[in-house]
Design an enzyme around this catalytic site. Structure first.
Site, short mmCIF file in Angstrom:
data_model
loop_
_atom_site.label_atom_id
_atom_site.label_comp_id
_atom_site.label_asym_id
_atom_site.label_seq_id
_atom_site.Cartn_x
_atom_site.Cartn_y
_atom_site.Cartn_z
N GLY A 1 -13.08 -3.36 -7.98
CA GLY A 1 -13.26 -4.67 -7.36
C GLY A 1 -12.91 -4.60 -6.06
O GLY A 1 -12.86 -5.83 -5.26
N GLY A 2 -12.57 -3.50 -5.20
CA GLY A 2 -12.30 -3.51 -3.86
C GLY A 2 -13.40 -3.13 -2.97
O GLY A 2 -14.52 -2.65 -3.70
N VAL A 3 -13.42 -3.19 -1.63
CA VAL A 3 -14.55 -2.83 -0.81
C VAL A 3 -14.55 -1.40 -0.70
O VAL A 3 -15.89 -1.15 -0.82
CB VAL A 3 -13.91 -3.35 0.57
CG1 VAL A 3 -12.81 -2.37 1.24
CG2 VAL A 3 -15.38 -3.26 1.49
N CYS B 1 -1.64 8.98 -12.59
CA CYS B 1 -2.72 7.91 -13.09
C CYS B 1 -4.20 8.47 -12.82
O CYS B 1 -5.03 8.49 -13.82
CB CYS B 1 -2.54 6.80 -12.41
SG CYS B 1 -3.68 5.30 -13.25
N GLY C 1 -14.17 5.50 -4.67
CA GLY C 1 -14.20 5.25 -3.20
C GLY C 1 -12.74 5.66 -2.44
O GLY C 1 -12.47 5.15 -1.62
N CYS D 1 0.17 -0.76 -7.83
CA CYS D 1 -0.46 -1.86 -8.60
C CYS D 1 0.43 -2.61 -9.53
O CYS D 1 0.28 -3.90 -9.79
CB CYS D 1 -1.53 -1.15 -9.45
SG CYS D 1 -1.31 0.13 -10.62
#
Length: 383
Positions: free
Chosen positions: A34-36, A118, A143, A217
């Protein structure tokens, strides 16, 4: 073949050309947070005429980038790009592999590094497994700002630093096995963050101006790391002591301290004191003047040799002992494997002798080894 845009930066067009020339089937699942960064990754692959499907791992319930907001933005992006979007419920795996790992580590007096764990246990391997089983897709792109150098002879794929030194994420990827690494694509490894922002804005992506998360996070999810730890660990007040055992203060839980810390100790002394050890058995925070916090060596366990075979002889390397730290020169000496290592499938250990004394070598954090731009491997600092 897609016509390259005269409006895009040359580096962006170069990435698209490389993706177009990629050998094999051009189908890929893109891990979308959901990030750029992940958004542009999907857009670049689409523009290179790959068959792209979005894949988002649902890691936690509630607010935050890994939760509702990230899921909504990822779904909206896929709608904009006209690609399928899949959500995989990974909450149980995340709870077992990351949350419990962190709680156990902090309670024992170490400072765990969850991100590399993770990547290995929750993200990359499971994403590849799901994509192949459910969609018949054998490659995953993300990304991350890192690069891969395949071996034309079928040997090891090498992990390289991203070209943007300020955003390089190879430190968090050292623990990936070759079977995973060889099936990954990191399109942004050849770009800078400003390149990414500019191209996302040019394409009109909904995430182009979305701010980056500035914290872990879980900390972002709970409001702060302290709030996360307070939610899982009972309050355990104890003593702050000097290395000779003298009590100089009190603490509200060793999990709130880390090696090298100076501020926030609540101790008045003739000179600044730093945390040099966290004693989980005694529930003590051990402090000393800065000179006593420096050391010239470290033992590293659970080593994963990502870009080379495990060495039999000592070698000179550059080492990062924290994500933002500068690489330091060291002599790496392989040590005999220990069967009781907490990750039995990675019994490799080594000793690091630094060219200059280091401050804040922290058990639980990763020491990652480099030869120039090549990430050789890394492991967890044990002592």
């Amino acid at each position: 073949m897609t016509t390259l845009s005269s409006q895009a930066a040359p580096a962006v067009n170069a990435v698209i050309e490389r993706l177009q020339a990629w050998p094999g089937e051009h189908r890929v699942a893109v891990g979308l947070s959901g990030g750029v960064d992940s958004s542009l990754t999907a857009a670049l692959l689409r523009d290179a005429q790959w068959q792209v499907e979005g894949l988002t791992l649902w890691l936690m319930s509630g607010k935050g980038a890994c939760c509702a907001e990230g899921l909504v933005d990822a779904a909206g992006l896929c709608e904009e790009l006209e690609i399928p979007h899949h959500v995989v419920d990974s909450r149980d795996t995340f709870q077992q592999e990351i949350v419990q790992f962190l709680v156990q580590g902090y309670g024992d007096g170490i400072t765990p590094l969850p991100c590399s764990r993770c990547n290995r246990a929750v993200k990359f391997g499971p994403m590849l497994d799901w994509a192949e089983k459910e969609r018949g897709i054998t490659r995953v792109a993300t990304g991350h700002y890192a690069r891969l150098r395949p071996n034309a002879d079928g040997g090891r794929t090498q992990l390289l630093r991203g070209l943007d030194a300020r955003k390089d994420q190879s430190y968090f990827l050292y623990d990936l096995p070759q079977a995973v690494l060889q099936r990954l694509i990191f399109p942004l490894g050849e770009l800078t963050k400003p390149d990414t922002r500019a191209e996302a804005a040019r394409l009109g992506l909904r995430t182009a101006e979305k701010p980056e998360s500035q914290d872990l996070c879980l900390a972002d999810h709970h409001g702060s790391m302290k709030a996360f730890l307070d939610a899982y660990l009972p309050e355990r007040p104890g003593e702050i002591v000097l290395t000779d055992g003298r009590v100089v203060g009190q603490h509200d839980g060793i999990e709130h301290f880390t090696i090298g810390q100076r501020k926030g100790l609540g101790v008045a002394w003739s000179e600044p004191l730093h945390v040099v050890r966290l004693d989980g058995a005694m529930n003590q925070v051990v402090v000393a003047p800065r000179a006593e916090a420096a050391r010239g060596d470290a033992v590293v366990g659970a080593v994963n040799w990502v870009s080379i075979d495990p060495p039999a002889e000592p070698l000179d390397v550059e080492v990062q002992v924290r994500y933002r730290s500068a690489p330091e020169r060291a002599r790496l000496t392989p040590l005999p494997p220990v069967e009781s290592d907490h990750q039995a499938e990675r019994p490799h250990r080594c000793r690091l002798d630094f060219a200059e004394e280091q401050f804040s070598i922290t058990p639980g954090q990763a020491a990652v080894f480099y030869d120039g731009e090549v990430c050789l491997g890394g492991g967890l600092i044990q002592a």
